[in-house]
Write an enzyme that holds these catalytic residues in place. Structure first.
Site, PDB file in Angstrom:
ATOM      1  N   GLU A  51      11.170 -44.138  -2.538  1.00 25.55           N
ATOM      2  CA  GLU A  51      11.345 -42.883  -0.604  1.00 25.55           C
ATOM      3  C   GLU A  51       9.966 -42.682  -0.456  1.00 25.55           C
ATOM      4  OE1 GLU A  51      12.639 -39.792  -2.712  1.00 25.55           O
ATOM      5  OE2 GLU A  51      12.785 -38.423  -0.921  1.00 25.55           O
ATOM      6  N   CYS A 245      15.896 -37.531  -2.188  1.00 26.70           N
ATOM      7  CA  CYS A 245      15.485 -36.097  -1.540  1.00 26.70           C
ATOM      8  C   CYS A 245      15.555 -36.769   0.745  1.00 26.70           C
ATOM      9  CB  CYS A 245      15.344 -34.907  -1.405  1.00 26.70           C
ATOM     10  SG  CYS A 245      15.943 -34.428  -3.672  1.00 26.70           S
ATOM     11  N   ASN A 376      22.783 -38.581  -1.579  1.00 26.85           N
ATOM     12  CA  ASN A 376      22.165 -38.758  -2.219  1.00 26.85           C
ATOM     13  C   ASN A 376      22.632 -37.644  -3.756  1.00 26.85           C
ATOM     14  OD1 ASN A 376      19.573 -39.527  -4.159  1.00 26.85           O
ATOM     15  ND2 ASN A 376      18.671 -37.531  -3.461  1.00 26.85           N
ATOM     16  N   GLU A 377      21.474 -36.602  -3.819  1.00 30.58           N
ATOM     17  CA  GLU A 377      22.155 -35.562  -5.343  1.00 30.58           C
ATOM     18  C   GLU A 377      22.917 -34.742  -4.790  1.00 30.58           C
ATOM     19  OE1 GLU A 377      18.150 -34.837  -6.524  1.00 30.58           O
ATOM     20  OE2 GLU A 377      18.110 -36.419  -8.125  1.00 30.58           O
TER      21      GLU A 377
HETATM   22  O1  AHR Z   1      12.031 -39.199  -6.856  1.00 32.06           O
HETATM   23  C1  AHR Z   1      12.074 -37.690  -6.033  1.00 32.06           C
HETATM   24  C2  AHR Z   1      12.910 -36.999  -6.237  1.00 32.06           C
HETATM   25  O2  AHR Z   1      13.599 -36.450  -7.416  1.00 32.06           O
HETATM   26  C3  AHR Z   1      13.721 -37.173  -5.047  1.00 32.06           C
HETATM   27  O3  AHR Z   1      14.112 -37.141  -3.612  1.00 32.06           O
HETATM   28  C4  AHR Z   1      15.545 -36.251  -6.000  1.00 32.06           C
HETATM   29  O4  AHR Z   1      16.177 -37.203  -5.437  1.00 32.06           O
HETATM   30  C5  AHR Z   1      14.994 -36.285  -7.220  1.00 32.06           C
HETATM   31  O5  AHR Z   1      15.428 -35.095  -7.547  1.00 32.06           O
END
Ligand code: AHR
Length: 664
Positions: A51, A245, A376-377
């Site tokens: 990321e 994220c 994602n989440e």
């Molecule tokens: O890994 C850091 C963050 O943690 C990521 O962006 C997210 O998916 C999670 O909350």
């Protein structure tokens, strides 16, 4: 005992990493049932999560040294300042938004410098790292608008002293790219670049760029070699990208849109990075996404690493920790179309729209995309509604693509249960579980997947890391300090549970992957770096030991007929490699005392030689690796003596051991 073996043992004792005093005399027997292979370990089992957080891409693995190269940051001259003779020129930022919406701004430089010089200085990302005798490729797009100013570029050190210079071509009347090469005469961690013009006249400049020539695979405009090498050394089974994220964006306008990250770099639309302001106490202010590392480079990197690409796409939902904005029902089809087009970009024939672009970018062959993450989440019913639409359309058009669905950011709780209750009956392919928890949680949860339904969706442990709470007083704020051996050891114990359950858990990745020591927002992270150096954390070596000793099938590891899953602080899992005919036992001693065992093989005998023990341990559970001290926690390999069907092993206190036994 062979002499090298004795030497290693003595070295470990001298280093304080192994103590023989007080150890039992191989009283307990651990049985390795070589004749009972169980689950096939998937090639994707141990992967990586990339990321653009902590300056991982711009300022990190993407080797561009110039910050804000196209003047598109919200403050167009951020990272730049005037240099040269005071009053000998001026700079105007011009916007041609209608003609070039992807890259609207450029700098118009007027020069009245005569024999002196005037121009711009770029500070880089926390400085620019130069290596003595290293060659650097400069390029810019430019056109002459009046007179005949001539230019040169100078690399400077921390104090502004010249450490390399070259002339740059004088541009003609039309926009064109010009290039030059400059060599650094010194190694400097925090240098900068001066672009100076003499004479009188004016010119327009854009896409001012400087890359080391020595990138990964020597690709122009490529990736930082040392960082990619660290990834390559992990032999990852997959690369999750672009997050995290960042997929979602704080709002939908700032979500990750893969189509804006492909094609010519000057046509990729820059946006502000969501981590620029996420945490007030660690808000860099100058964190943007140039997308120089975009989806093409990502697929290429995955291919280089021999890893399966695993893109995670926005499903029409912005981050629910931020705005939680969702795409209107009618709009969701655009997001689904983006996913379908990405499959075409990766796998489509060169006669298709997106396959053609891939070929034009240099890769006519498909990238062999086989999986895709939807969101994602995400959580709650708004996610399930969107996921189901993705699933319906994607499965109809691309049944060959496996889908990864979210169960939110937490490892348990109402939201987690709700999502599972919807995904389980729908027979989702992969469910993406995340856990950023204390080390104790990892120890307690090493048997988490022992109880999972063998016929249900497969698990992608998509983001995890043991997070240690450190009081402000004890935290010297050096980024790497949270990557302690304690955290890595707990992850190792947990990972034996992932491996033991390889029939259910088919992918896993530590998160996040990379962090710049001066520009991080989130820690712990797997790899730390500055402008010149990089270091693997203890957690990195844990990942490496598992990934590099993957094997093809799990086998039972038992003590008194019970799986060894933490009894007396010992955690274990084992695989065999049916091709190379090796047993690969991972055994973790989480206690403060050394322990001795007899390994008994059933259904096979040792070949009698070449057994080895790789040991990862530390003097103190608080130990960590840093850029200045990279080798504090690193694996050491020693030979092991093997009898016909048993092997005696000593486990140092607080250690991960990978024991390799050739068998026949
Ligand atoms: O890994 C850091 C963050 O943690 C990521 O962006 C997210 O998916 C999670 O909350």
């Amino acid at each position: 005992m062979t002499i090298p073996f004795m030497k290693t043992i003595l070295n470990l004792i001298a280093a304080g990493l192994l103590s023989l005093s007080g150890s039992a005399s191989f009283a307990q027997t651990i049985t390795l049932s070589v004749n009972k292979p169980q689950a096939a370990v998937q090639p994707t089992m141990w992967g990586i999560f990339f990321e653009d957080i902590n300056f991982s891409a711009d300022g990190g693995i993407y080797a561009e040294l110039v910050k804000n190269r196209s003047f598109e940051f919200s403050q167009p001259l951020m990272g730049w300042k005037e240099t040269g003779k005071k009053g000998a020129g001026n700079i105007l930022i011009v916007n041609r938004g209608n003609d070039n919406p992807a890259n609207p701004r450029f700098a118009h430089i007027t020069v009245q410098a005569g024999d002196s010089s005037y121009g711009l200085y770029n500070e880089g990302f926390r400085g620019m790292g130069f290596k003595k005798d290293g060659r650097y490729n400069f390029s810019f797009r430019a056109r002459n608008t009046a007179g005949n100013p001539t230019g040169k570029l100078i690399l400077v050190d921390e104090k502004g002293a010249n450490i390399g210079e070259t002339t740059i071509p004088s541009p003609g009347k039309e926009w064109k790219q010009y290039t030059a090469v400059v060599t650094a005469s010194a190694t400097v961690a925090k240098g900068g670049l001066q672009l100076l013009f003499s004479g009188n006249g004016s010119l327009d400049i854009d896409m001012v760029s400087l890359f080391p020539e020595d990138t990964w695979k020597q690709r122009p405009g490529g990736l930082r070699k040392d960082l990619v090498q660290l990834l390559a050394d992990l032999h990852p089974g997959f690369v999750r990208f672009p997050g995290g994220c960042i997929v979602e964006g704080r709002d939908l306008a700032n979500r990750y849109q893969w189509k804006k990250t492909v094609g010519k770099v000057e046509d990729r639309t820059l946006i502000v990075n969501r981590w620029n302001t996420e945490f007030a106490h660690r808000a860099p202010g100058d964190y943007f996404q140039s997308y120089g590392l975009g989806f093409y480079e990502y697929f290429q990197l995955s291919e280089d690493l021999g890893a399966a690409p695993l893109p995670i796409l926005n499903c029409g939902m912005a981050c629910q920790f931020n705005t939680g904005e969702v795409a209107a029902d009618d709009d969701v089809s655009r997001y689904i179309q983006d996913a379908i087009d990405l499959i075409e970009f990766a796998n489509g024939g060169t006669e298709t729209k997106w396959g053609k672009l891939r070929a034009e970018m240099g890769h006519p062959k498909p990238f062999n995309l086989q999986m895709l993450g939807v969101g994602n989440e995400q959580w709650d019913s708004q996610y399930i509604a969107r996921y189901q639409r993705f699933e319906q359309e994607l499965k109809a058009k691309h049944p060959e693509i496996k889908l990864v669905s979210s169960v939110g950011p937490f490892s348990s709780g109402e939201r987690f249960e709700y999502l599972w209750s919807k995904l389980r009956p729908s027979k989702a392919d992969f469910v993406d579980e995340h856990y950023y928890m204390p080390p104790e949680w990892f120890l307690k949860n090493s048997n988490r997947y022992d109880k999972y339904d063998r016929k249900g969706p497969k698990i992608f442990a998509g983001e995890y890391a043991a997070h240690i709470k450190v009081s402000k007083e004890n935290d010297n704020e050096k980024g790497e300090t949270r990557n302690t051996w304690e955290s890595a050891l707990a992850e190792a114990a947990f990972m034996t549970g992932l491996e033991r359950n390889a029939d259910v858990v088919q992918m896993s990745s530590y998160a996040p992957l990379l962090a710049h020591v001066e520009a991080w927002q989130w820690r712990p992270d797997l790899i730390w770096f500055d402008n010149l150096r990089s270091v693997g954390t203890p957690n990195y070596y844990v990942q490496q030991l598992f990934a590099n000793n993957k094997g093809t099938h799990t086998i039972p590891v038992t003590v008194n007929n019970l799986p060894l899953t933490g009894q007396e602080g010992i955690y274990a899992s084992a695989t065999i490699d049916q091709q190379s005919r090796k047993i690969l036992l991972k055994i973790v001693n989480t206690t403060g005392k050394p322990a001795n065992y007899k390994l008994a093989l059933t259904g096979a005998v040792t070949t009698g030689n070449a057994a080895t023990q790789q040991v990862l341990t530390a003097k103190d559970k608080g130990d960590f690796n840093s850029l200045d001290n990279p080798g504090v926690v690193k694996p050491v390999e020693q030979p092991l003596k093997a009898a016909k069907s048993n092997v005696d092993v000593s486990l140092a206190a607080n250690s991960l051991n990978v024991i390799t036994i050739p068998y026949k």
